[in-house]
Scaffold this motif. Sequence first.
Motif, short mmCIF file in Angstrom:
data_model
loop_
_atom_site.label_atom_id
_atom_site.label_comp_id
_atom_site.label_asym_id
_atom_site.label_seq_id
_atom_site.Cartn_x
_atom_site.Cartn_y
_atom_site.Cartn_z
N GLY A 188 0.80 -1.22 0.00
CA GLY A 188 0.00 0.00 0.00
C GLY A 188 0.83 1.27 0.00
N VAL A 189 0.21 2.33 -0.49
CA VAL A 189 0.89 3.63 -0.65
C VAL A 189 -0.04 4.73 -0.16
N ALA A 190 0.51 5.68 0.60
CA ALA A 190 -0.30 6.81 1.07
C ALA A 190 0.15 8.10 0.41
N LEU A 191 -0.82 8.87 -0.08
CA LEU A 191 -0.53 10.21 -0.59
C LEU A 191 -0.88 11.27 0.45
N SER A 192 -1.71 10.89 1.42
CA SER A 192 -2.03 11.82 2.50
C SER A 192 -2.21 11.02 3.78
N ALA A 193 -2.18 11.70 4.90
CA ALA A 193 -2.35 11.04 6.19
C ALA A 193 -3.83 10.81 6.46
N VAL A 194 -4.11 10.04 7.50
CA VAL A 194 -5.49 9.74 7.89
C VAL A 194 -5.82 10.52 9.16
N THR A 195 -7.08 10.96 9.25
CA THR A 195 -7.54 11.69 10.42
C THR A 195 -8.63 10.88 11.12
N GLY A 209 4.28 17.05 -1.46
CA GLY A 209 5.34 16.66 -2.38
C GLY A 209 6.01 15.35 -2.02
N GLU A 210 5.51 14.67 -0.96
CA GLU A 210 6.06 13.34 -0.63
C GLU A 210 4.94 12.31 -0.53
N LEU A 211 5.31 11.05 -0.75
CA LEU A 211 4.37 9.97 -0.49
C LEU A 211 5.05 8.93 0.40
N GLU A 212 4.24 8.05 1.00
CA GLU A 212 4.82 7.02 1.85
C GLU A 212 4.54 5.66 1.22
N LEU A 213 5.61 4.91 0.98
CA LEU A 213 5.51 3.59 0.34
C LEU A 213 5.45 2.52 1.42
N GLY A 214 4.44 1.66 1.34
CA GLY A 214 4.34 0.57 2.30
C GLY A 214 3.52 0.90 3.52
N GLU A 224 9.42 3.53 3.31
CA GLU A 224 10.20 4.74 3.08
C GLU A 224 9.31 5.84 2.50
N ARG A 225 9.83 7.05 2.62
CA ARG A 225 9.20 8.19 1.98
C ARG A 225 10.02 8.63 0.79
N ARG A 226 9.32 9.08 -0.23
CA ARG A 226 10.01 9.58 -1.41
C ARG A 226 9.31 10.83 -1.91
N ALA A 227 9.98 11.52 -2.80
CA ALA A 227 9.31 12.61 -3.50
C ALA A 227 8.17 12.00 -4.31
N MET A 229 5.58 10.46 -6.71
CA MET A 229 5.86 9.67 -7.91
C MET A 229 4.63 9.68 -8.82
N THR A 230 4.82 9.30 -10.08
CA THR A 230 3.68 9.18 -10.99
C THR A 230 2.96 7.85 -10.73
N SER A 231 1.76 7.77 -11.26
CA SER A 231 0.98 6.54 -11.19
C SER A 231 1.78 5.36 -11.75
N ARG A 232 2.47 5.61 -12.84
CA ARG A 232 3.29 4.59 -13.49
C ARG A 232 4.40 4.09 -12.54
N GLU A 233 5.07 5.03 -11.90
CA GLU A 233 6.17 4.68 -10.99
C GLU A 233 5.64 3.97 -9.74
N ILE A 234 4.50 4.43 -9.24
CA ILE A 234 3.92 3.79 -8.05
C ILE A 234 3.52 2.35 -8.37
#
Lengths: 330, 330
Positions: A188-195, A209-214, A224-227, A229-234
Amino acid sequence: MKMLINVPETVVADALRGMAAAHPELAVDVENRVIVRGDAPVAGKVGLVSGGGSGHEPLHGGFVGPGMLSAACPGEVFTSPVPDQMVRAAAAVDSGAGVLFIVKNYTGDVLNFDMAAELAEEEGIRVAKVLVNDDVAVTDSLFTAGRRGTGATLFVEKLAGAAAEEGAPLDRVEAIARQVNENARTFGVALSAVTTPAKGSPTFDLPDGELELGIGIHGEPGRERRAMMTSREIADFAVDAVLEDLRPKGPVLALVNGMGATPLLELYGFNAEVQRVLAERNVTVARTLVGNYVTSLDMAGCSVTLCQVDGELLRLYDAPVETAGLRWGR
Amino acid sequence: MKMLINVPETVVADALRGMAAAHPELAVDVENRVIVRGDAPVAGKVGLVSGGGSGHEPLHGGFVGPGMLSAACPGEVFTSPVPDQMVRAAAAVDSGAGVLFIVKNYTGDVLNFDMAAELAEEEGIRVAKVLVNDDVAVTDSLFTAGRRGTGATLFVEKLAGAAAEEGAPLDRVEAIARQVNENARTFGVALSAVTTPAKGSPTFDLPDGELELGIGIHGEPGRERRAMMTSREIADFAVDAVLEDLRPKGPVLALVNGMGATPLLELYGFNAEVQRVLAERNVTVARTLVGNYVTSLDMAGCSVTLCQVDGELLRLYDAPVETAGLRWGR
C-alpha cells in the motif's frame, strides 16, 4: 479537520444505525455492535465471523451477506472489537456446523479473537481461526508482530464465504481461507495522512510533495518516503514489492484498492498501470476488482493485492455474493 | 495537491484503459471515449446513452450494463463530451428501437446532446432526450441555466434502464425517465473544495471551520456558507431543503450520496440522521442507497436525493442491474 459526524464518541453507533436503516436484509445490533445476515443461522452452513476496528468500510460490515461473511464485529475506530462481540456473533450464526473466525493480524484483534474462541467453545460452538497477514511492506509494525492483515482480507472472506455457502464443512472452509491468505500479498501507498474522529487532525505528518511507500491501513509507517511519484512509478514499485514475495506460477486475482479519498477516476487510471506492469512481468490476471474496499477513513492512496488462484479458487471467486459492499451474480 | 496520476492530460484515457482491463464485459473505446455494454445492440431494446464531464465516477461509465445504461460518453474532467462521442454511442447501441439521451442540465452538455441528436437522426436513429435538473440549491449556476442535474441522474438511469431492459418502447422509456426526474430533488453540501488534475489546487476556497450548503458537483457555489455543522444539523438542513420543493404524497427512494472523499463510516452515520428527519416529517422511505455514486473527485461532503415513487417505479428500482458501480439481483 471537518467531518460529517455528530460527536466522535457516537461515530460507530451512528454508522450502525444508518446501516440498519439502509439494509433491512441485515440484523444490526447497534447496542452490542454485531452485524449479522438476516437469515442466520443457515441450517447446516458453517458461519464466518470477522471484525476489526472501524474506519475500513466497507470492510467488514459491508461484506456480510449470502456468499461472504455471516457476521461482523466493528470495534471503535482503529480499535479491536471485544471478545463479547465475537461470541455473540458466533452464537448468532452457528447452525451446529461450526464457525470460522477471520482475523487480521493486529495484536489486539488476535488476542480478542483468541479469547472469544475459548469462550465460544465453552458454549459448545466449534471454532476455527485463520489469520490474515498479507502486507509485504514491513515485518513488524505499530500494532502488529509479523505482517499486517490488509487487502487480502477481502479475498479470504469472499472465497471462504463462497465455500461455506456451498455447504463445505468447517475444516474445508478453514483450509480455503488459509490457502487464499498464503497465496495473497499486498503493498500500500499513502498520498495523505489519515484523520481519526477522536484525534481530529492527521495522525501522522506527510509533507506536500512526498508519499509514503508501504503504508498500513491505520497510517502505520511504511518502508520509506520519497518525492511524489507518478501513477506509473507507483505501480512499478507496488507490484514489484508484491512479486518479490509472491512468485505466481498461475493466474492471479488483482485488487486495486483505494484507501478512501482517492477518486475512482484515479484508481482506474492506476489500474491501467498495474495491468501494464503485470503484463511486463508475465503475470496472467484472471479477475480485477477496482474500488474502495479496504480503506483507511479519509486517507488518499491505494494498495495492490495479488492472489494466485487455481481453478477451484477462481470458481469460488466467481460464485454469487450479495452484500452491501460487494455483489455479483452468475 | 498530490494525485495518483501520470500527467493531467491523460487522466481520462488512462482511466478508460484501466476500466477496459477490469471490465471485459464492457466494450471500451479508449480513443473515441465511448463505453458500451459488450452485448450491444440488444435486439428490440431501446438504447440508453448518457455522459458528461469525468470526475463524477462511478457516474456514468460505472452505470453501463444490463438494467441500466447502454453506453456512456466521458468528457474531459468537468467538461462536456462532444457530439461525436454521443453519435458513436447511439450508433453502437441502437437496435432500431431508438435511443434515449439522458442529459444533466449543464449548458455544454445540453448543447452537445442537442447537436448529437440531430446528427444521429440524420443517420436514421430515432432519438429522444430527457433533461435531469434535480438540484434545488440554486436556480441558475456557474454552468447552468435553471437547476443543475446531480444525484437524481442515478435514479433516472436505473429506472429508465430497467424499463428498457424489459422491452418498453422508446416513448415509454422516455416517459419513465421524465417522471423520475420530475419526482426527484437533491441538495448537496461540501466540507472541502475539489481539486481538478488540470488546476492541481482547490478550485475554490473553503476556510477551515466552514461548510458550503447547496454545493454543485463541480464545486459551483451553493446557497450559503456557515460555521461547520453537525451531521444532525446538516441532515435537517438538506432534507428540509428538498422537502420544501418536493412534497411527497407517497414513499420515496433515498440516495445518501458521498461527494468522493467522505468515508463510508461517516456517510452511514449521516444516513441515520437523514432517516430521523424523514421520519419526523412523516415521509416513508421505500429504499435507501448509501455510498459514493455521483461524486466530485476528491471533494468531501454529501448530498441527499429523494424520489417519490409509485408501485411501478419501485418495481423498476428493484429490477436486476449489473454494472461496475451498481449491482443487484432479485
